[in-house]
Design an enzyme around this catalytic site. Structure first.
Site, PDB file in Angstrom:
ATOM      1  N   HIS A  95       0.832  -1.207   0.000  1.00 20.52           N
ATOM      2  CA  HIS A  95       0.000   0.000   0.000  1.00 20.52           C
ATOM      3  C   HIS A  95       0.869   1.260   0.000  1.00 20.52           C
ATOM      4  O   HIS A  95       0.411   2.332   0.385  1.00 20.52           O
ATOM      5  CB  HIS A  95      -0.951   0.028   1.204  1.00 20.52           C
ATOM      6  CG  HIS A  95      -1.766  -1.210   1.366  1.00 20.52           C
ATOM      7  ND1 HIS A  95      -2.936  -1.434   0.674  1.00 20.52           N
ATOM      8  CD2 HIS A  95      -1.554  -2.317   2.121  1.00 20.52           C
ATOM      9  CE1 HIS A  95      -3.429  -2.623   1.005  1.00 20.52           C
ATOM     10  NE2 HIS A  95      -2.599  -3.179   1.879  1.00 20.52           N
ATOM     11  N   SER A 101      15.892  18.939 -17.186  1.00 18.13           N
ATOM     12  CA  SER A 101      14.864  19.981 -17.267  1.00 18.13           C
ATOM     13  C   SER A 101      15.401  21.144 -18.079  1.00 18.13           C
ATOM     14  O   SER A 101      16.594  21.439 -18.054  1.00 18.13           O
ATOM     15  CB  SER A 101      14.479  20.439 -15.856  1.00 18.13           C
ATOM     16  OG  SER A 101      13.694  21.619 -15.891  1.00 18.13           O
TER      17      SER A 101
END
Length: 432
Positions: free
Chosen positions: A141, A262
């Site tokens: 989870h 980037s």
């Protein structure tokens, strides 16, 4: 397929020049079969073999008038011949040529796909061996569970990819058949032996029963297996993306010297290959619906399948091979930060010993499971909420009445979580 994701070896198989070459290969095998059966004279066959010249440009020119690509193809061929041209396309229909030739293209492509997948499988297996005893925090989870072996994660991927390779291989075998049964699939205008001879020479088994087309459940099965395979690609890519997050930083894609992350933030190192793989895998899965719908044709056939197959088949083979190759490159250059993985394990304040303590306490005491569980849970909550060492906290809860000090020392070690790894690997290697 857009140029960015083309694989040259796949692209050559599916380009127009090779397509008509495969059409001619099938046409010629049919003529040879008629020759064996005593219908086409040997002299005519020799002339056909010698004189026929394929011209894609001429075929396309004729198609402007005929509005039918196979008619344009046969007329382009016939222009090279004289009276012996009558043997071209004898007793067969367009899809005898098109489907069989397409299956030849699939067969050729399958060799490239399987080679790529086997290379990827080997890379993953090598990582499994290398990191057999490398500790990593296991998560369920998205939450810390217990430490485990990083190698087991790679071994899991290897096992899954092995199953996918088996499925894809079976799908290839199912698709790659010879269909030369005539306009309705009932051999009304040719002999069954013609198909048998062609199949033997092309080294593809006969489609035992067909209509005007080879049934599209075969191709649907191939696309389903590709979609399943793509889900494995995306699973692996997603795992890498999750591990590369700034707050995790355990497993990262390699970053070349001059690579940029980037256009505006020079510090960025992004998992771009894994993201690319995720996106392209979704494209492969999207082909399942039209592939399934293609199996629903009117009566003996219609051509509603033809248009999308011209797009999907070249695309899916390019994408499967491209993704497999790119994922292989990612894993070959993967960065595993063992120090960061150990650091993240330490951040858990040892709460992951809750189950070993619970298990041993249940085995060595007469108390109810619920009583022991609730006590250990309370200790773990204190450790997490107050940022304290779980082992020190649990001692204050008088755990000794459930489990001995010697047993505690035995299980409170990280090696405890790797104690069965050798056995798992041995079992896997014996049975795979």
């Amino acid at each position: 397929m857009i140029k960015r994701y083309r694989v040259s070896s796949i692209q050559k198989i599916w380009d127009e020049e090779n397509r008509i070459q495969k059409w001619w290969e099938v046409e010629l095998e049919v003529i040879k079969a008629w020759n064996i059966l005593g219908v086409v004279p040997q002299n005519d066959l020799d002339i056909i073999i010698k004189k026929v010249n394929l011209s894609l440009s001429r075929m396309l020119e004729i198609e402007k008038e005929t509005k039918h690509d196979v008619v344009a193809f046969t007329r382009m061929i016939s222009e090279s011949l004289n009276e012996e041209a009558k043997w071209i396309h004898l007793g067969i229909t367009s899809t005898d040529v098109v489907d069989t030739a397409q299956n030849l293209q699939i067969k050729e492509s399958s060799l490239i796909v399987l080679e790529s997948l086997n290379a990827l499988s080997l890379t993953i297996f090598n990582l499994a061996i290398k990191h057999k005893k490398t500790l990593i925090m296991g998560r369920s989870h998205g939450i810390y569970g217990e430490p485990t072996s990083l190698g087991l994660k790679f071994l899991l991927w290897h096992a899954e990819l092995s199953r996918q390779i088996k499925r894809v291989t079976l799908a290839f075998e199912d698709v790659c058949v010879t269909k030369v049964s005539g306009s309705m699939g009932n051999f009304a205008n040719l002999e069954v032996e013609v198909e048998n001879i062609v199949a033997k020479n092309l080294q593809m088994p006969v489609d035992l029963i067909s209509t005007q087309v080879s049934q599209r459940d075969r191709l649907a099965s191939l696309f389903l297996s590709f979609a399943n395979l793509a889900s494995t690609f995306e699973k692996i890519a997603t795992e890498i993306r999750l591990y590369q997050r700034s707050e995790v930083k355990e497993i990262l894609e390699g970053f070349s010297i001059n690579q940029k992350g980037s256009s505006s933030m020079p510090h960025k190192k992004n998992p771009i290959s894994s993201e690319n793989i995720s996106g392209l895998s979704r494209m492969i899965k999207s082909y399942v619906i039209p592939a399934l719908e293609n199996n629903v044709l009117w009566h003996e056939r219609d051509i509603s399948h033809s248009s999308n197959e011209r797009i999907m088949l070249p695309d899916v083979f390019n994408l499967i091979t491209y993704i497999s190759n790119r994922l292989n490159s990612v894993l070959i250059n993967i960065v595993v930060d063992e120090k960061q993985m150990l650091k993240n394990i330490q951040l858990a304040n040892n709460v992951f010993y809750s189950q070993p303590i619970l298990t041993e306490a249940i085995k060595h005491s007469n108390n109810k499971r619920e009583e022991i569980y609730d006590l250990i849970q309370k200790a773990s909550l204190v450790a997490l909420q107050e940022n304290k060492d779980f082992i020190e906290v649990i001692k204050t809860y008088d755990i000794s009445k459930f489990i001995s000090e010697d047993k505690m020392k035995e299980i409170l070690t990280l090696d405890y979580f790797l104690r069965k790894v050798d056995e798992i690997y041995l079992r896997y290697n014996e049975q795979k």
